[in-house]
Write a protein that holds these residues in place. Structure first.
Motif, PDB file in Angstrom:
ATOM      1  N   LEU A 106      17.183  -8.105   1.848  1.00 10.16           N
ATOM      2  CA  LEU A 106      15.896  -7.518   1.491  1.00 10.16           C
ATOM      3  C   LEU A 106      15.274  -8.261   0.315  1.00 10.16           C
ATOM      4  O   LEU A 106      15.965  -8.829  -0.528  1.00 10.16           O
ATOM      5  N   ARG A 107      13.951  -8.246   0.264  1.00 12.03           N
ATOM      6  CA  ARG A 107      13.196  -8.807  -0.854  1.00 12.03           C
ATOM      7  C   ARG A 107      12.609  -7.637  -1.643  1.00 12.03           C
ATOM      8  O   ARG A 107      11.790  -6.878  -1.129  1.00 12.03           O
TER       9      ARG A 107
ATOM     10  N   ASP B 164       9.976  -5.843   0.551  1.00 14.33           N
ATOM     11  CA  ASP B 164      10.395  -4.633   1.240  1.00 14.33           C
ATOM     12  C   ASP B 164      10.196  -3.386   0.381  1.00 14.33           C
ATOM     13  O   ASP B 164      10.016  -2.284   0.904  1.00 14.33           O
TER      14      ASP B 164
ATOM     15  N   GLY C 269       7.995   2.278  -1.931  1.00 15.41           N
ATOM     16  CA  GLY C 269       7.907   1.715  -0.597  1.00 15.41           C
ATOM     17  C   GLY C 269       6.474   1.425  -0.207  1.00 15.41           C
ATOM     18  O   GLY C 269       5.516   1.895  -0.846  1.00 15.41           O
ATOM     19  N   HIS C 270       6.311   0.655   0.843  1.00 17.08           N
ATOM     20  CA  HIS C 270       4.986   0.458   1.431  1.00 17.08           C
ATOM     21  C   HIS C 270       4.487   1.789   1.996  1.00 17.08           C
ATOM     22  O   HIS C 270       5.283   2.703   2.243  1.00 17.08           O
TER      23      HIS C 270
ATOM     24  N   MET D 174      12.761   2.942   4.244  1.00 15.06           N
ATOM     25  CA  MET D 174      13.072   1.791   3.394  1.00 15.06           C
ATOM     26  C   MET D 174      13.206   2.226   1.937  1.00 15.06           C
ATOM     27  O   MET D 174      14.102   1.765   1.216  1.00 15.06           O
TER      28      MET D 174
END
Length: 486
Positions: A273-274, A389, A458-459, A465
């Protein structure tokens, strides 16, 4: 008792929800035993409104004892006959007072609301009951949940179990204090600028701000797109479990969405993950120990296989404060002014200051202009998180707040004076960007003897995530344990 020593009562009281459910199903422990252990701790350690932890507005022990006995019998029946087990069957849940219970007081700490009774259960309360949860106490907040410390003329001062001179944060301060003290297994909270995550950070617990509408609200202010009700727990798994019960579309809230009963903790490592890292979200004057604790989390994530990417954001604390108060000035501030009309002389100083600051910001910025201010922050966050991420940052810039502090003149930090107390907390940008799921998880301890926290952002709508990264942080950061109470 020696420091760090525990008794059987302490151990039962501090069981995680997942541990307790396992014990209930195997009949090794009973919901009655856990409830009684927590009641014993409440009676021994909660104390009074002036010097004690003071986490509750009221307790509901008689009703809770009946429900615990019913749950214990149900587990015996289920062990014999099988069948589905309600998600929270037998677990204690302390609910924030603003989450109304039909027939009980709904005062929000305000003199203007004294004696007000809830006509119906809040959707969150309704779902807790349907899932078999046991509401045994209701937790304190500041007046109208509008401050980052938890005290009011009506309910007194709520103190941090780690350091009684310090605040557990606000506005869900009673929830955070009750969790870490072993007074409850789970707790409900709410968050319009950080009111779940700030107390989670200061008490070493876990708080979740879900995407807007994921957890249903109640009444006209549910339409405020900064707001959100949410879960708190002592672990990420417990918080995810409570989120699964609270979340999903409800007829009482037309802004609510998604399915109910979906646990956002899907598992998975952080390898590959980034993860973005912002220590200051622009120019927040973050205390050195909080910086170091956040960096330690980032290093641990890197050791676990994640790529940590430094992130720069063009934000200032002054700009963020102006943005959120422009919003409050057109929605929450006027609502508070209406609710408290005629009782202005009995308001806490921080409440009067909030209403005044919101009104002043609304005079400087129209509603349309405030929408543009929101959109600019959202766009800058989206650009900063492109290709990542998740994002990691501290929960608060300061190590602690005084339990009875008003901070009407702002807050002094080692770097500079902050003109407004909201500038001490790094949570409100993610209420502006309120489709983002955000958790606060512990990152370590400060020199004040108060925990520190990091936020996992998170997005938009990417709950699994956010929980995946938060669970990894929890597994990598040494446990804080529990405070030793006198």
């Amino acid at each position: 008792m020696s420091p760090g020593a525990t008794t059987a009562v302490d151990s039962l009281a501090h069981l995680s929800a997942t541990e307790a459910l396992g014990g209930f199903r195997s009949l090794e422990i009973s919901p009655v035993e856990v409830l009684e252990a927590q009641i014993e701790r409440i009676e021994a350690h909660n104390g009074d409104r002036d010097t004690g932890i003071n986490a509750f507005t009221e307790t509901l022990f008689d009703t809770a004892r009946h429900r615990a006995a019913v749950a214990a019998d149900e587990y015996v029946r289920l062990a014999r006959d099988g069948g589905p087990v309600p998600a929270l069957l037998g677990l204690t849940v302390a609910t924030k007072e603003k989450h109304g219970i039909a027939g009980l007081r709904l005062e929000q700490g305000l003199a203007a609301h004294r004696g007000r009774i809830a006509a119906a259960d809040h959707p969150v309360v309704e779902r807790l009951n349907m899932a078999g949860g046991i509401i045994h106490a209701r937790t304190t907040s500041p007046e109208f949940s509008c401050a980052t410390t938890t005290h009011s003329p009506m309910w007194g001062t709520t103190r941090n179990p780690w350091n009684l001179q310090a605040s557990p944060g606000g506005s869900s301060g009673g929830a955070g204090a009750a969790l870490v003290a072993g007074f409850t297994t789970l707790a409900t909270a709410s968050d319009i600028a950080g009111s779940t995550r700030i107390p989670a950070g200061f008490t070493g617990t876990v708080g979740y701000k879900a995407p807007y509408g994921r957890i249903p609200g109640f009444s006209a202010l549910a339409a405020d797109w900064y707001r959100g009700d949410g879960p708190m727990g002592r672990t990420v798994a417990d918080t995810a479990l409570l989120a699964s019960v609270m979340s999903g579309r409800h007829a009482a809230d037309h802004g609510s969405w998604g399915g109910n009963g979906i646990n956002p903790l899907a598992g998975g490592s952080v390898e590959g993950l980034r993860i973005g890292l912002s220590l200051t979200l622009g120019d927040y004057p973050v205390a050195p120990e909080i910086r170091e604790n956040t960096l330690a989390v980032a290093r641990a994530l890197e050791a676990a296989g994640a790529t940590v990417v430094p992130v720069d954001l063009p934000w200032t604390t002054g700009r963020i404060t102006e943005t959120i108060f422009a919003h409050f000035g057109h929605i929450l501030g006027p609502a508070m002014a209406v609710e408290t009309a005629g009782t202005e002389d009995r308001l806490a100083a921080y409440t009067a200051r909030f209403i005044a600051d919101a009104a002043a910001a609304a005079r400087r910025n129209t509603l349309v202009e405030s929408l543009g201010m929101d959109a600019a922050l959202q766009g800058e966050l989206a650009a900063a998180m492109a290709g990542l991420d998740a994002l990691l940052c501290p929960t608060s810039a300061v190590a602690s707040l005084a339990a009875d502090g008003d901070y009407l003149n702002g807050i002094d930090t080692a770097e500079r004076h902050l003109g407004h107390y909201w500038e001490a907390h790094m949570t409100s940008p993610f209420n502006v960007a309120n489709r983002c799921p955000v958790l606060s998880v512990p990152s370590g301890m400060s020199a004040d003897g108060v925990p520190t926290g990091v936020q996992v952002v998170g997005h938009p709508f990417a709950e699994t995530m956010a929980f995946r990264v938060a669970a990894a942080v929890e597994s990598l950061v040494p446990s804080l344990g529990s405070p030793v109470l006198a």
